[in-house]
Design an enzyme around this catalytic site. Structure first.
Site, PDB file in Angstrom:
ATOM      1  N   LYS A 173       0.875  -1.182   0.000  1.00 12.00           N
ATOM      2  CA  LYS A 173       0.000   0.000   0.000  1.00 12.00           C
ATOM      3  C   LYS A 173       0.904   1.222   0.000  1.00 12.00           C
ATOM      4  O   LYS A 173       1.498   1.586   1.017  1.00 12.00           O
ATOM      5  CB  LYS A 173      -0.927   0.019   1.218  1.00 12.00           C
ATOM      6  CG  LYS A 173      -1.975   1.121   1.119  1.00 12.00           C
ATOM      7  CD  LYS A 173      -2.931   1.097   2.277  1.00 12.00           C
ATOM      8  CE  LYS A 173      -4.087   2.044   2.022  1.00 12.00           C
ATOM      9  NZ  LYS A 173      -3.673   3.410   1.640  1.00 12.00           N
ATOM     10  N   GLU A 178      -0.460   4.441  -8.442  1.00 15.60           N
ATOM     11  CA  GLU A 178      -0.099   5.518  -7.522  1.00 15.60           C
ATOM     12  C   GLU A 178       1.104   6.266  -8.080  1.00 15.60           C
ATOM     13  O   GLU A 178       1.981   5.673  -8.714  1.00 15.60           O
ATOM     14  CB  GLU A 178       0.283   4.969  -6.139  1.00 15.60           C
ATOM     15  CG  GLU A 178      -0.827   4.297  -5.389  1.00 15.60           C
ATOM     16  CD  GLU A 178      -1.523   5.224  -4.397  1.00 15.60           C
ATOM     17  OE1 GLU A 178      -0.892   6.209  -3.955  1.00 15.60           O
ATOM     18  OE2 GLU A 178      -2.686   4.953  -4.069  1.00 15.60           O
TER      19      GLU A 178
END
Length: 511
Positions: A210, A259
């Site tokens: 993450k 991301e």
């Protein structure tokens, strides 16, 4: 359509707690709307302005105006006036906005004034969220709700789908497909307390880093690349590194999810605030790029060379991603095909520990058999963090004293209820640096709806990430719990209030 019809429906929705009655009221309103009016009508009744920001503050809205005797304001006239207000800039802008607001309020009845105050001030609390608006639209048009929901996800706009449905009927939904160059709402994750819980809930899954960066959606069509945020705003010009990376992929057309993150010389991620500041910078991008280069890391593939992959499984989509993107451009992951095997669990825990050692904030576990549910916070993706964190909405702030005199300090924090209102969970002033205090004072004053000299109540728009040590019972707060040792980690301007954690998600942490 007259604005009075929307105001009346808003009151009707607010007066009932029954979901079926809310949906029925919405359906009646939308059936009465012309297709060209529908985008504005459905956006208003969902509690938002198409203009998003008008520059009108509480000091203007708190002035009272003699209401009109009868309803004559049309939706089109209100929309045009708000367009004019939003377009006002330069010297004398505040005075001109105030004049236009006075003109609008003077043409409104008392019922319409109340609706407009709530709408413009961001305080319309009738429980008509997008989910209910979708159901009401489906009933009004005679279309399956799941088909309308998918069209909204792929079309990116509830208003656009409303116009098409009311103009052309359910057949219009077939036109809403995944298209390169048109962003879709991203798939979101629920929360698991640890890796073992994630494995228990998902079964065979992939565990991915993450990353503490900015979510982006990258669209490539030949030599043309577009980069969008999670809120579907285009930021292509700010991120030449992402454009260059997209052009290196072994593909002609693609839509990727990932991301943007910045790494230090040691290979560890730089602080989120630095990445966020870089992505938010619109001026002198070349200098910003040299000072703080960023890199995209992709973790999903939604479309490739004309093929829509949304309904493929996580495993199938990742195989396609691995085919077109080199390993350095893909998120690090571990596949756990047999979560019941003790060796698999131990490997998963070790992977999680290594992720944290590399400076990332945790894991995202993804069921291997799950499709990409655009716009949904489904149970197929679970985020796992080593500490308790929540994304909450700032409801108010208190003026500080002592060293913090003149600064808005103690934040009132809220989680989302199912009807779109917010339940306060507690307050905190911990974790705030001097720079954060200065920033939040300016930002919250711009969102203020009232100030009694002690507490400044604000429109519930600013999302803040809060760390805390656990929950404790409290009769002082509506959810019956409050946060223990809450402290501010960072402000999340990349998230909307609708992305904040729910009361149910908070209560689930009691287990």
């Amino acid at each position: 359509m007259l604005l009075a019809e929307i105001a009346r429906t808003s009151q009707e929705i607010a007066a009932t707690s029954a979901r079926s009655e809310k949906v029925a009221a919405l359906a009646r309103l939308l059936r009465a709307a012309e297709p060209d009016e529908a985008p504005v009508v459905i956006t208003y009744i969902a509690g938002r302005l198409p203009q998003r920001r008008t520059g009108v503050g509480w000091s203007t809205l708190r002035e009272r105006h003699e209401p009109a005797a009868e309803p004559l304001l049309t939706v089109a006239a209100v929309h045009a006036t708000l367009d004019r207000i939003a377009a006002v800039t330069g010297k004398g802008a505040a005075a001109e906005r105030k004049r236009l607001v006075a003109e609008l309020m003077g043409a409104a009845t008392q019922e319409e004034q109340a609706f407009l105050l709530g709408l413009i001030g961001g305080e319309l609390r009738q429980g008509a969220l997008d989910a209910l608006a979708v159901e009401g639209l489906a009933v009004a048009a005679g279309a399956p709700p799941e088909d309308v929901r998918r069209a909204v996800m792929l079309g990116g706009s509830l208003g656009t789908v409303a116009h098409a449905l009311l103009a052309d009927g359910p057949e219009a939904l077939a036109a809403f497909r995944l298209e390169v160059g048109r962003p879709v709402q991203p798939m979101l994750a629920q929360t698991a307390k640890d890796v073992d819980e994630a494995l228990d809930r998902l079964g065979p899954c992939a565990l991915e880093e993450k990353l503490d960066g900015i979510r982006v959606q990258v669209h490539r069509a030949g030599p043309v690349v577009h980069v969008y945020t999670r809120t579907l705003d285009e930021i292509t010009d700010r991120l030449p590194e992402v454009v260059a990376a997209a052009m290196e992929l072994a593909v002609e057309e693609a839509v990727l999810d990932g991301e943007v993150i910045s790494f230090g010389d040691d290979g560890r991620p730089r602080p989120f605030q630095e990445t966020s500041s870089r992505v938010g910078s619109r001026l002198d991008v070349a200098t910003a790029q040299v000072a703080l280069p960023v890199a995209p890391v992709f973790f999903d593939l939604l479309s490739v060379d004309g093929r829509d992959l949304l309904d493929l499984t996580t495993a199938e989509r990742h195989a396609e991603l691995a085919r077109i993107a080199p390993e350095p451009r893909r998120v690090k992951r571990l596949v756990a095909t047999d979560p019941a095997d003790p060796a698999t669990r131990e490997a998963a825990r070790e992977f999680a520990a290594r992720v944290l050692e590399r400076g990332h904030e945790g894991l995202v576990a993804k069921a291997l058999d799950a499709p990409y549910s655009a716009g949904r916070r489904g149970a197929a993706w679970l985020k796992v963090k080593p500490v308790h964190t929540l994304d909450l909405v700032v409801l108010a702030a208190e003026w500080g004293h002592g060293r913090r005199t003149g600064k808005l300090s103690n934040l009132h924090l809220g989680a989302r209820r199912p009807d779109g209102t917010f339940a306060m969970l507690g307050k905190t002033f911990k974790g705030l640096t001097d720079a954060m205090l200065a920033w939040q004072t300016e930002r919250l004053q711009a969102l203020a709806v009232s100030d009694d000299g002690w507490v400044v109540r604000v429109r519930p728009e600013l999302v803040v990430e809060i760390a805390f040590d656990g929950l404790q019972r409290s009769s002082r707060y509506p959810a019956g719990v409050t946060l223990r040792f809450a402290r501010v980690l960072r402000f999340r301007e990349d998230k909307a209030a609708a992305d904040a954690d729910t009361v149910d998600a908070v209560l689930a942490l009691r287990a």
